[in-house]
Design a protein around this motif. Sequence first.
Motif, PDB file in Angstrom:
ATOM      1  N   ASN A  12       7.471  12.989   0.249  1.00 44.91           N
ATOM      2  CA  ASN A  12       7.669  12.331  -1.049  1.00 44.91           C
ATOM      3  C   ASN A  12       6.378  12.179  -1.847  1.00 44.91           C
ATOM      4  N   THR A  13       5.297  12.742  -1.368  1.00 47.18           N
ATOM      5  CA  THR A  13       4.020  12.607  -2.060  1.00 47.18           C
ATOM      6  C   THR A  13       4.102  13.155  -3.481  1.00 47.18           C
ATOM      7  N   TRP A  14       4.746  14.303  -3.637  1.00 38.94           N
ATOM      8  CA  TRP A  14       4.873  14.888  -4.976  1.00 38.94           C
ATOM      9  C   TRP A  14       5.719  14.015  -5.890  1.00 38.94           C
ATOM     10  N   LEU A  15       6.743  13.381  -5.331  1.00 36.58           N
ATOM     11  CA  LEU A  15       7.569  12.489  -6.151  1.00 36.58           C
ATOM     12  C   LEU A  15       6.764  11.295  -6.643  1.00 36.58           C
ATOM     13  N   TRP A  16       5.929  10.729  -5.779  1.00 35.45           N
ATOM     14  CA  TRP A  16       5.083   9.610  -6.189  1.00 35.45           C
ATOM     15  C   TRP A  16       4.093  10.053  -7.265  1.00 35.45           C
ATOM     16  N   THR A  17       3.534  11.233  -7.107  1.00 34.84           N
ATOM     17  CA  THR A  17       2.580  11.750  -8.090  1.00 34.84           C
ATOM     18  C   THR A  17       3.248  11.978  -9.435  1.00 34.84           C
ATOM     19  N   LEU A  18       4.418  12.592  -9.414  1.00 37.28           N
ATOM     20  CA  LEU A  18       5.150  12.821 -10.667  1.00 37.28           C
ATOM     21  C   LEU A  18       5.578  11.513 -11.315  1.00 37.28           C
ATOM     22  N   ALA A  19       5.946  10.530 -10.499  1.00 36.08           N
ATOM     23  CA  ALA A  19       6.314   9.217 -11.045  1.00 36.08           C
ATOM     24  C   ALA A  19       5.120   8.569 -11.728  1.00 36.08           C
ATOM     25  N   ALA A  20       3.930   8.689 -11.154  1.00 34.66           N
ATOM     26  CA  ALA A  20       2.730   8.120 -11.767  1.00 34.66           C
ATOM     27  C   ALA A  20       2.417   8.804 -13.094  1.00 34.66           C
ATOM     28  N   ILE A  21       2.558  10.126 -13.138  1.00 38.75           N
ATOM     29  CA  ILE A  21       2.303  10.861 -14.377  1.00 38.75           C
ATOM     30  C   ILE A  21       3.334  10.495 -15.443  1.00 38.75           C
ATOM     31  N   ALA A  22       4.590  10.372 -15.040  1.00 42.53           N
ATOM     32  CA  ALA A  22       5.641   9.988 -15.987  1.00 42.53           C
ATOM     33  C   ALA A  22       5.404   8.575 -16.508  1.00 42.53           C
ATOM     34  N   LEU A  23       5.003   7.662 -15.631  1.00 40.46           N
ATOM     35  CA  LEU A  23       4.720   6.292 -16.061  1.00 40.46           C
ATOM     36  C   LEU A  23       3.567   6.273 -17.046  1.00 40.46           C
ATOM     37  N   TYR A  24       2.530   7.065 -16.787  1.00 36.02           N
ATOM     38  CA  TYR A  24       1.401   7.153 -17.711  1.00 36.02           C
ATOM     39  C   TYR A  24       1.869   7.661 -19.081  1.00 36.02           C
ATOM     40  N   LEU A  89       7.181  -3.037   3.362  1.00 35.33           N
ATOM     41  CA  LEU A  89       6.077  -3.657   2.627  1.00 35.33           C
ATOM     42  C   LEU A  89       5.131  -2.595   2.076  1.00 35.33           C
ATOM     43  N   ARG A  90       4.952  -1.503   2.805  1.00 33.39           N
ATOM     44  CA  ARG A  90       4.075  -0.417   2.366  1.00 33.39           C
ATOM     45  C   ARG A  90       4.560   0.156   1.038  1.00 33.39           C
ATOM     46  N   ILE A  91       5.848   0.374   0.935  1.00 28.31           N
ATOM     47  CA  ILE A  91       6.408   0.951  -0.290  1.00 28.31           C
ATOM     48  C   ILE A  91       6.214   0.007  -1.467  1.00 28.31           C
ATOM     49  N   VAL A  92       6.470  -1.269  -1.245  1.00 28.98           N
ATOM     50  CA  VAL A  92       6.353  -2.261  -2.320  1.00 28.98           C
ATOM     51  C   VAL A  92       4.897  -2.396  -2.770  1.00 28.98           C
ATOM     52  N   VAL A  93       3.994  -2.557  -1.809  1.00 29.25           N
ATOM     53  CA  VAL A  93       2.579  -2.753  -2.148  1.00 29.25           C
ATOM     54  C   VAL A  93       1.997  -1.501  -2.810  1.00 29.25           C
ATOM     55  N   ALA A  94       2.290  -0.332  -2.264  1.00 31.42           N
ATOM     56  CA  ALA A  94       1.776   0.905  -2.851  1.00 31.42           C
ATOM     57  C   ALA A  94       2.354   1.122  -4.248  1.00 31.42           C
ATOM     58  N   GLY A  95       3.632   0.834  -4.427  1.00 28.43           N
ATOM     59  CA  GLY A  95       4.248   0.988  -5.744  1.00 28.43           C
ATOM     60  C   GLY A  95       3.655   0.045  -6.773  1.00 28.43           C
ATOM     61  N   LEU A  96       3.459  -1.217  -6.394  1.00 26.08           N
ATOM     62  CA  LEU A  96       2.876  -2.182  -7.326  1.00 26.08           C
ATOM     63  C   LEU A  96       1.415  -1.849  -7.641  1.00 26.08           C
TER      64      LEU A  96
END
Length: 120
Positions: A12-24, A89-96
């Motif tokens: 899911n690393t690519w999904l997290w990266t794409l989500a960060a770019i989309a949020l930006y 907790l990892r998902i929540v903390v990393a996402g925030l």
Amino acid sequence: MLLARGSSDDPNTWLWTLAAIALYAVLTYGLTYRARVRRGSAHPARDAVHDLKDREDPQSPRQRYVSRLIMLGGALIVGLAVALTSGPLRIVVAGLAGAATVVGWAYYDFRTARRTPAPQ
């Protein structure tokens, strides 16, 4: 024989990266749209899109350096959050942490961008 794989075990690393770019992108558009509305633009949505695609003025070296430091610091914070936590907790903390970093990065880039007057 093993096939070469990416450096991450998480698919899911690519999904997290794409989500960060989309949020930006969404935050930058939102900030630009709000600025156009405040300046009294007749078509703020269209002007905001044009502002995003017409960024011909590069950042000064200092602004670019600070922007990259914000990105690097955010990546370090997210990496530490992932390394020090586990489970849900990892998902929540990393996402925030990632969302806070992207918000700060987008806001800094927006505040330091050169302003163009609203078309009349």
